[in-house]
Design an enzyme around this catalytic site. Sequence first.
Site, mmCIF file in Angstrom:
data_model
loop_
_atom_site.group_PDB
_atom_site.id
_atom_site.type_symbol
_atom_site.label_atom_id
_atom_site.label_comp_id
_atom_site.label_asym_id
_atom_site.label_seq_id
_atom_site.Cartn_x
_atom_site.Cartn_y
_atom_site.Cartn_z
ATOM 1 N N ILE A 11 0.767 -1.165 0.012
ATOM 2 C CA ILE A 11 0.050 0.075 0.247
ATOM 3 C C ILE A 11 0.911 1.351 0.064
ATOM 4 N N ALA A 81 2.604 -6.065 -3.366
ATOM 5 C CA ALA A 81 3.960 -5.962 -2.848
ATOM 6 C C ALA A 81 4.905 -6.814 -3.841
ATOM 7 N N SER A 125 2.945 -8.701 -14.583
ATOM 8 C CA SER A 125 3.550 -7.679 -15.223
ATOM 9 C C SER A 125 3.747 -7.896 -16.854
ATOM 10 N N GLU A 127 6.390 -7.185 -18.074
ATOM 11 C CA GLU A 127 8.027 -7.648 -18.162
ATOM 12 C C GLU A 127 8.020 -9.035 -18.580
ATOM 13 N N TYR A 149 13.604 -10.102 -12.187
ATOM 14 C CA TYR A 149 12.336 -9.649 -11.879
ATOM 15 C C TYR A 149 11.050 -10.252 -12.683
ATOM 16 N N ASN A 178 3.608 -0.661 -18.257
ATOM 17 C CA ASN A 178 4.292 0.371 -17.319
ATOM 18 C C ASN A 178 3.103 1.501 -17.054
ATOM 19 N N THR A 190 10.861 7.379 -16.107
ATOM 20 C CA THR A 190 9.721 8.587 -16.361
ATOM 21 C C THR A 190 9.919 9.452 -15.274
ATOM 22 N N GLY A 211 20.240 5.618 -19.403
ATOM 23 C CA GLY A 211 20.784 4.500 -20.317
ATOM 24 C C GLY A 211 20.338 4.415 -21.723
ATOM 25 N N ARG A 278 21.363 -2.212 -19.510
ATOM 26 C CA ARG A 278 20.836 -3.597 -18.492
ATOM 27 C C ARG A 278 21.592 -4.754 -19.286
ATOM 28 N N GLU A 281 18.144 -6.278 -22.148
ATOM 29 C CA GLU A 281 17.031 -5.413 -22.024
ATOM 30 C C GLU A 281 15.614 -5.869 -22.794
HETATM 31 P P1 NAP Z 1 6.373 0.062 -5.890
HETATM 32 O O1 NAP Z 1 6.014 1.687 -5.877
HETATM 33 O O2 NAP Z 1 7.712 -0.252 -5.934
HETATM 34 O O3 NAP Z 1 5.695 -0.538 -4.716
HETATM 35 C C1 NAP Z 1 6.052 -1.774 -4.291
HETATM 36 C C2 NAP Z 1 5.557 -2.053 -2.539
HETATM 37 O O4 NAP Z 1 5.755 -3.197 -2.230
HETATM 38 C C3 NAP Z 1 5.875 -1.083 -1.603
HETATM 39 O O5 NAP Z 1 4.833 -0.941 -0.971
HETATM 40 C C4 NAP Z 1 6.865 -1.741 -0.891
HETATM 41 O O6 NAP Z 1 7.057 -1.177 0.498
HETATM 42 C C5 NAP Z 1 6.473 -3.234 -1.007
HETATM 43 N N1 NAP Z 1 7.227 -4.291 -0.672
HETATM 44 C C6 NAP Z 1 8.563 -4.454 -0.986
HETATM 45 N N2 NAP Z 1 8.808 -5.644 -0.509
HETATM 46 C C7 NAP Z 1 7.974 -5.999 0.447
HETATM 47 C C8 NAP Z 1 8.242 -7.106 1.269
HETATM 48 N N3 NAP Z 1 9.259 -7.864 1.796
HETATM 49 N N4 NAP Z 1 7.122 -7.107 2.317
HETATM 50 C C9 NAP Z 1 5.999 -6.508 1.913
HETATM 51 N N5 NAP Z 1 6.054 -5.338 1.224
HETATM 52 C C10 NAP Z 1 6.866 -5.109 0.486
HETATM 53 O O7 NAP Z 1 5.550 -0.542 -7.076
HETATM 54 P P2 NAP Z 1 4.246 -0.179 -7.978
HETATM 55 O O8 NAP Z 1 4.686 0.512 -9.083
HETATM 56 O O9 NAP Z 1 3.437 0.583 -7.086
HETATM 57 O O10 NAP Z 1 3.673 -1.609 -8.532
HETATM 58 C C11 NAP Z 1 2.834 -2.301 -7.813
HETATM 59 C C12 NAP Z 1 2.808 -3.789 -8.061
HETATM 60 O O11 NAP Z 1 2.469 -3.825 -9.607
HETATM 61 C C13 NAP Z 1 4.167 -4.277 -7.859
HETATM 62 O O12 NAP Z 1 4.154 -5.910 -7.628
HETATM 63 C C14 NAP Z 1 4.765 -4.396 -9.139
HETATM 64 O O13 NAP Z 1 6.069 -5.026 -9.721
HETATM 65 C C15 NAP Z 1 3.531 -4.587 -10.253
HETATM 66 N N6 NAP Z 1 3.712 -3.648 -11.514
HETATM 67 C C16 NAP Z 1 4.102 -2.534 -11.507
HETATM 68 C C17 NAP Z 1 3.901 -1.971 -12.818
HETATM 69 C C18 NAP Z 1 4.394 -0.452 -13.072
HETATM 70 O O14 NAP Z 1 4.525 -0.079 -14.100
HETATM 71 N N7 NAP Z 1 4.297 0.421 -11.902
HETATM 72 C C19 NAP Z 1 3.641 -2.749 -14.091
HETATM 73 C C20 NAP Z 1 3.280 -4.072 -14.014
HETATM 74 C C21 NAP Z 1 3.214 -4.591 -12.540
HETATM 75 P P3 NAP Z 1 7.968 -0.182 0.861
HETATM 76 O O15 NAP Z 1 7.411 0.893 0.816
HETATM 77 O O16 NAP Z 1 8.240 -0.580 2.320
HETATM 78 O O17 NAP Z 1 9.310 -0.237 0.050
HETATM 79 N N1 GDD Z 2 15.218 3.318 -14.523
HETATM 80 C C1 GDD Z 2 15.870 3.699 -15.673
HETATM 81 N N2 GDD Z 2 16.839 4.655 -15.332
HETATM 82 N N3 GDD Z 2 15.534 3.110 -16.832
HETATM 83 C C2 GDD Z 2 16.420 3.690 -17.947
HETATM 84 C C3 GDD Z 2 17.116 4.590 -17.859
HETATM 85 C C4 GDD Z 2 17.512 5.194 -16.586
HETATM 86 O O1 GDD Z 2 18.429 6.044 -16.344
HETATM 87 N N4 GDD Z 2 17.581 5.149 -18.907
HETATM 88 C C5 GDD Z 2 16.802 4.338 -19.924
HETATM 89 N N5 GDD Z 2 16.069 3.497 -19.169
HETATM 90 C C6 GDD Z 2 15.348 2.403 -19.816
HETATM 91 C C7 GDD Z 2 15.337 1.123 -19.516
HETATM 92 O O2 GDD Z 2 16.412 0.464 -19.905
HETATM 93 C C8 GDD Z 2 14.021 0.309 -19.950
HETATM 94 O O3 GDD Z 2 13.958 -0.214 -21.097
HETATM 95 C C9 GDD Z 2 12.995 1.431 -19.821
HETATM 96 O O4 GDD Z 2 13.713 2.821 -19.694
HETATM 97 C C10 GDD Z 2 11.855 1.631 -18.650
HETATM 98 O O5 GDD Z 2 12.575 1.438 -17.442
HETATM 99 P P1 GDD Z 2 11.892 1.387 -15.997
HETATM 100 O O6 GDD Z 2 11.252 2.899 -16.053
HETATM 101 O O7 GDD Z 2 12.786 1.115 -15.065
HETATM 102 O O8 GDD Z 2 10.568 0.351 -16.102
HETATM 103 P P2 GDD Z 2 10.713 -1.201 -16.530
HETATM 104 O O9 GDD Z 2 10.337 -1.156 -17.870
HETATM 105 O O10 GDD Z 2 12.175 -1.576 -16.573
HETATM 106 O O11 GDD Z 2 9.882 -1.659 -15.429
HETATM 107 C C11 GDD Z 2 8.625 -1.091 -14.881
HETATM 108 O O12 GDD Z 2 7.717 -1.672 -15.766
HETATM 109 C C12 GDD Z 2 7.318 -2.906 -15.557
HETATM 110 C C13 GDD Z 2 6.110 -3.223 -16.588
HETATM 111 O O13 GDD Z 2 6.594 -3.470 -17.733
HETATM 112 C C14 GDD Z 2 8.573 -1.417 -13.507
HETATM 113 O O14 GDD Z 2 7.417 -0.738 -12.861
HETATM 114 C C15 GDD Z 2 8.217 -2.837 -13.231
HETATM 115 O O15 GDD Z 2 7.954 -3.148 -11.857
HETATM 116 C C16 GDD Z 2 7.062 -3.287 -13.914
HETATM 117 O O16 GDD Z 2 6.548 -4.679 -13.792
#
Ligand code: NAP
Ligand code: GDD
Length: 325
Positions: A11, A81, A125, A127, A149, A178, A190, A211, A278, A281
Site C-alpha cells: 500500500i 507488494a 507484469s 515484463e 524480476y 508500465n 519517467t 541509459g 541492462r 534489455e
Molecule cells: P512500488 O512503488 O515499487 O511498490 C512496491 C510495494 O511493495 C511497496 O509498498 C513496498 O514497500 C512493498 N514491498 C516491497 N518488499 C516488500 C516486502 N518484503 N514485504 C512487504 N511489502 C514489500 O511498485 P508499484 O509501481 O506500486 O507496483 C505495484 C505492483 O505492480 C508491484 O508488484 C509491481 O511489480 C507491479 N507492476 C507494476 C507496474 C508499473 O508499471 N508500476 C507494471 C506491472 C506490474 P516499501 O514502501 O516498504 O518499500
Molecule cells: N530506470 C531507468 N533509468 N530506466 C532507464 C534509464 C534510466 O536511467 N535510461 C533508460 N532506461 C530504460 C530502461 O532500460 C527500460 O528499457 C525503460 O527505460 C523503462 O525502465 P523503467 O522505468 O525502470 O521500467 P521497466 O520497464 O524496467 O519496469 C517497470 O515496468 C514493468 C512493467 O513492464 C517497473 O514498474 C516494473 O515493476 C514493471 O513490472
Amino acid sequence: MAARRALITGITGQDGAYLARLLLDKGYDVHGTVRRASTPGEQRLAEIRDRITLHDADMLDVGSLMSVLEQVGPHEVYNLAAQSFVPTSWQQPLLTGEVTALGAARLLEAVRRVDPNIRYYQASSSEMFGKVREEPQRETTPFWPRSPYGVAKMYAHWITINYRESYGLFASCGILFNHESPLRGPEFVTRKVTRAVARIKLGLQDRLRLGNLDAQRDWGFAGDYVEAMWLMLQQDEPDDYVIATGEKHTVREFVDLAFARVDLDPQRYVEIDPNLLRPAEVNMLVGDASKARARLGWQPRVCFADLVAMMVDADLEQARREASG
Ligand code: NAP
Ligand code: GDD
C-alpha cells in the site's frame, strides 16, 4: 450494510496509494500491510492516513500474512507488494525471488487457509513478455522474461493461476504494462526524467544521465490502471487481463516531451551513461487490452502527452518547494 473490506499489500507504493484512494471513494474499509523500517515510508498515504488502517506484515514472513488476514477478515486482497525495480533484480535476484515470486505463494497459501472465499488480485507484469514473441502482446502471447524480476513475476503469475485451478480460489492476474504518475518512484525512468527536468529548470541540477533511449514502452497513468484491478475482482469469474494503452513510445520521446514542457533543449543536459544499460534489455512492449475493454468495460483516460505534462508539472511544484527552502 457493512462496508466491504479490502487488504492491500504494497500500500505504500505508487499503485497502493492510488488503489487505496479508489477503494475509499467506493466506500470500502481499507487496510494495508507495511513492513518495518527504521524511518516510516508512508509519504504517499499522507492525505488518507487517518482513513485507512495499516498492519505490520512482510511478504517474507507467512505467519505475519496469516495474522493480518485473520485480523482484518478482508473480502478482497490486492497483492501489490514486490521488489519491483528491474535493475535491482540483477543485484538481488534471490531477494527478488523471495519477495516477488514466493511472497505471492505465501499470501495465496495464507488466503487458502484463512478464508478461501477471499477474492485475490495478483499484480502481474508486461515484463513477463520480455523478448516479445508478437506485437502487440495479449493474454495468449508466450512469455520470455529478460530479468530476474520478470522471472519472479512469472512464477507469481502461474502460482496464482494454479491456486485458482487447484483450489477454486477467486484469483485474477492483471498483466499491467508500465504505468506512471507523480507518485512514481524516482528511480524509474519517467519520474527520473520529470524530476530532473523540473530541477534543471529551477537551477537545482545540471545533468541527466540515462541509459537506453531507444527502449519502447506502453506507458499509461497509474490512476486509470488501479481501476482495472478493482474491476477484475467484481466479475462473476476470475480471469487474467492485459491492461495497456496500445501505444508505444521511446524513452527519447518521453525525454523530448518532458523538456519541451519547460522550453529546454534536452541535448544540452542529457548524457548517456553505459552503466545504466541492462544486462538483458526489454526493447519493446506494447499491449492489446481488447479483452479488458470488452469484458471489464475498462479503458485508459489519460494519454501519453497528458501523462508527461502531469508529471513534469507536479515535479515543478515539488522543485519550487525545494528551491524555496
Ligand atoms: P512500488 O512503488 O515499487 O511498490 C512496491 C510495494 O511493495 C511497496 O509498498 C513496498 O514497500 C512493498 N514491498 C516491497 N518488499 C516488500 C516486502 N518484503 N514485504 C512487504 N511489502 C514489500 O511498485 P508499484 O509501481 O506500486 O507496483 C505495484 C505492483 O505492480 C508491484 O508488484 C509491481 O511489480 C507491479 N507492476 C507494476 C507496474 C508499473 O508499471 N508500476 C507494471 C506491472 C506490474 P516499501 O514502501 O516498504 O518499500
Ligand atoms: N530506470 C531507468 N533509468 N530506466 C532507464 C534509464 C534510466 O536511467 N535510461 C533508460 N532506461 C530504460 C530502461 O532500460 C527500460 O528499457 C525503460 O527505460 C523503462 O525502465 P523503467 O522505468 O525502470 O521500467 P521497466 O520497464 O524496467 O519496469 C517497470 O515496468 C514493468 C512493467 O513492464 C517497473 O514498474 C516494473 O515493476 C514493471 O513490472
